[in-house]
Design a protein around this motif. Structure first.
Motif: not given
Length: 255
Positions: A100-128
């Motif tokens: 549900a990340l798309a609804g939690l963060v403003e677009p183009a508002s972040v300089d650095l994103v960390l996504c550690h040990s997430v893509l292997e557990v979400v329903d679909d990694p592509a939209p994340v």
């Protein structure tokens, strides 16, 4: 000179936690990115950041960090940890799933994103991943950590579970069936293709925990400094990289 080689140069500016065999490669890459942006105060998004192992040191370096995590207990621990470190005003906790990340963060508002040990557990990694790219400003960077398929197959085989190892090695998603705790695992090419499909330019791929999970505890604990340096030395070198327990990809949204 690679990012890992520049880690010593960045320590004077960013004194994060001590390097360990499990985190040395990731921190080395992140430190080099902070050095590249020397003097800037970054807006950081840590997806699945839990209790703040990365968020709090980054906040201590002066950056503002938003941690998105599904666990209220982890976020409560994060809030306490940030307060005890004196950076409670620079760390924001948001409860939510990577899906549900798309609804939690403003677009183009972040300089650095960390996504550690997430893509292997979400329903679909592509939209994340697409949401990560959307959250990044042009020129912003992404630190992505995923589980390695080859290491999982070798680990099962070494423990005598040859049938499970065979299933892991043969499965396109890198799982061992419905009882597997992870939905998917990656090799370097598949992970890089996932990020590239969302519009990220992959700059570096390193193995994390190339040896750390294979050595007896007495060796790993008794020679930790040497193990850290060996992990760093092997991290970018196939075939060692590709046999690591995790793969760390550092990518950037084109400016």
């Amino acid at each position: 000179m690679t990012r890992l080689d520049r880690v010593e140069q960045t320590r004077a500016r960013f004194t994060g936690p001590p390097l360990t065999p499990r985190t040395a490669v990731i921190w080395s890459v992140l430190r080099a990115e902070l050095e590249r942006r020397a003097g800037g105060r970054l807006t950081v998004l840590d997806v699945g950041g839990g209790t703040g192992g990365f968020a709090v040191p980054l906040a201590q370096a002066g950056h503002r960090v938003t941690v998105v995590d599904a666990s209220p207990d982890a976020l409560a621990a994060l809030t306490r940890r940030a307060a005890e470190a004196g950076v409670g005003d620079r760390v924001r906790a948001v409860q939510g799933d990577g899906d549900a990340l798309a609804g939690l963060v403003e677009p183009a508002s972040v300089d650095l994103v960390l996504c550690h040990s997430v893509l292997e557990v979400v329903d679909d990694p592509a939209p994340v991943v697409t949401a990560l790219v959307t959250a990044l400003r042009p020129g912003g960077a992404a630190s992505v950590l995923v589980a390695g398929q080859a290491a999982a197959a070798l680990g099962r085989a070494m423990n005598g579970h040859l049938d499970v190892a065979a299933a892991l090695a043969a499965d396109p998603a890198g799982t061992a069936g419905p009882r597997d705790t992870l939905r998917r695992r990656y090799d370097a090419d598949r992970a890089a293709a996932l990020l590239a499909a969302a519009g990220l330019t992959v700059e570096e791929i390193h193995g994390v925990r190339v040896l750390a999970d294979l050595l007896p505890a007495a060796v790993a604990d008794g020679q930790q400094a040497a193990l850290v340096e060996l992990e760093r030395a092997l991290a970018a070198r196939p075939p060692y990289r590709d046999l690591a327990a995790q793969l760390h990809l550092f990518a950037r949204r084109p400016a």
